[in-house]
Design a protein around this motif. Structure first.
Motif, short mmCIF file in Angstrom:
data_model
loop_
_atom_site.label_atom_id
_atom_site.label_comp_id
_atom_site.label_asym_id
_atom_site.label_seq_id
_atom_site.Cartn_x
_atom_site.Cartn_y
_atom_site.Cartn_z
N GLY A 118 0.80 -1.22 0.00
CA GLY A 118 0.00 0.00 0.00
C GLY A 118 0.83 1.27 0.00
O GLY A 118 0.29 2.36 -0.10
N SER A 119 2.15 1.14 0.11
CA SER A 119 3.03 2.32 0.10
C SER A 119 2.85 3.14 -1.17
O SER A 119 2.85 4.38 -1.12
N SER A 120 2.72 2.48 -2.30
CA SER A 120 2.58 3.18 -3.58
C SER A 120 1.37 4.10 -3.59
O SER A 120 1.45 5.24 -4.04
N ASP A 121 0.25 3.62 -3.06
CA ASP A 121 -0.96 4.43 -3.01
C ASP A 121 -0.78 5.63 -2.07
O ASP A 121 -1.23 6.74 -2.37
N ILE A 122 -0.12 5.40 -0.94
CA ILE A 122 0.12 6.49 0.01
C ILE A 122 0.99 7.57 -0.65
O ILE A 122 0.70 8.76 -0.54
N LEU A 123 2.03 7.14 -1.37
CA LEU A 123 2.91 8.10 -2.05
C LEU A 123 2.17 8.88 -3.12
O LEU A 123 2.38 10.09 -3.27
N GLU A 124 1.32 8.21 -3.88
CA GLU A 124 0.54 8.91 -4.91
C GLU A 124 -0.39 9.94 -4.28
O GLU A 124 -0.59 11.02 -4.85
N ASN A 125 -0.94 9.63 -3.10
CA ASN A 125 -1.77 10.61 -2.40
C ASN A 125 -0.95 11.82 -1.99
O ASN A 125 -1.42 12.96 -2.07
N TYR A 126 0.30 11.60 -1.53
CA TYR A 126 1.19 12.72 -1.20
C TYR A 126 1.47 13.57 -2.44
O TYR A 126 1.48 14.80 -2.37
N ALA A 127 1.71 12.93 -3.56
CA ALA A 127 2.00 13.67 -4.80
C ALA A 127 0.81 14.52 -5.23
O ALA A 127 0.98 15.62 -5.77
#
Length: 164
Positions: free
Chosen positions: A43-52
């Motif tokens: 789920g890290s990828s989704d969290i990072l995309e939310n930050y972006a």
């Protein structure tokens, strides 16, 4: 004076919420989600995309790194991150590091006051998260015996120091 957070992660979803605190002290963040097996699967990828989406100054890269023996090549990913930034200073970090906010504030003020210096340091806690374990270090000099995360200093380097 532009400060860039250089962050490499893989399966760090547990610690990524702490990024909010750091992102307010940097002008740019280049974050790579990478391993020899590809991007994170926790789920890290989704969290990072939310930050972006939330922060205009956050750039996320999902990539696969070169594997060298049992370890992936962090230098390759770091050099790729550095190449896409035009910052004056770089804060090198990992996903399992939690920064002391007062230290980040002091670091930011110091960089602005002394832009000709080549290196600065800030305090952090590192939990050594490897997706399976949190390593705590034995501090047997203190009674009662305490188990704690590693406390260290993170480096902030000037682009003039040619960190790449």
């Amino acid at each position: 004076m532009k400060l860039c957070l250089q962050l490499q992660i893989y399966n760090e979803a547990l610690f990524l919420p702490y990024l909010d605190a750091v992102l307010q002290y940097v002008d740019e963040a280049v974050i790579s989600d990478a391993s020899p097996f590809g991007p994170s699967d926790d789920g890290s990828s989704d969290i990072l995309e939310n930050y972006a989406r939330k922060y205009r100054h956050v750039r996320v890269r999902h990539t696969t790194s070169v594997r060298e023996g049992w370890q992936y090549d962090e230098v390759q990913i770091g050099n790729e991150n550095l190449a896409i930034s035009d910052a004056d200073f770089f804060l090198f970090s990992h996903g399992d590091i939690i920064y002391d906010i007062a230290s980040l504030e002091s670091m930011r003020r110091a960089i602005e006051a002394f832009p000709s210096k080549l290196a600065f340091y800030t305090h952090f806690l590192e939990f050594c998260w490897d997706t399976h374990h949190i390593f705590l270090f034995d501090d047997s000099k203190i009674e009662p015996q305490l188990w704690r995360p590693l406390v260290g200093r993170s480096s902030i380097l000037s682009a003039k120091a040619k960190p790449f």
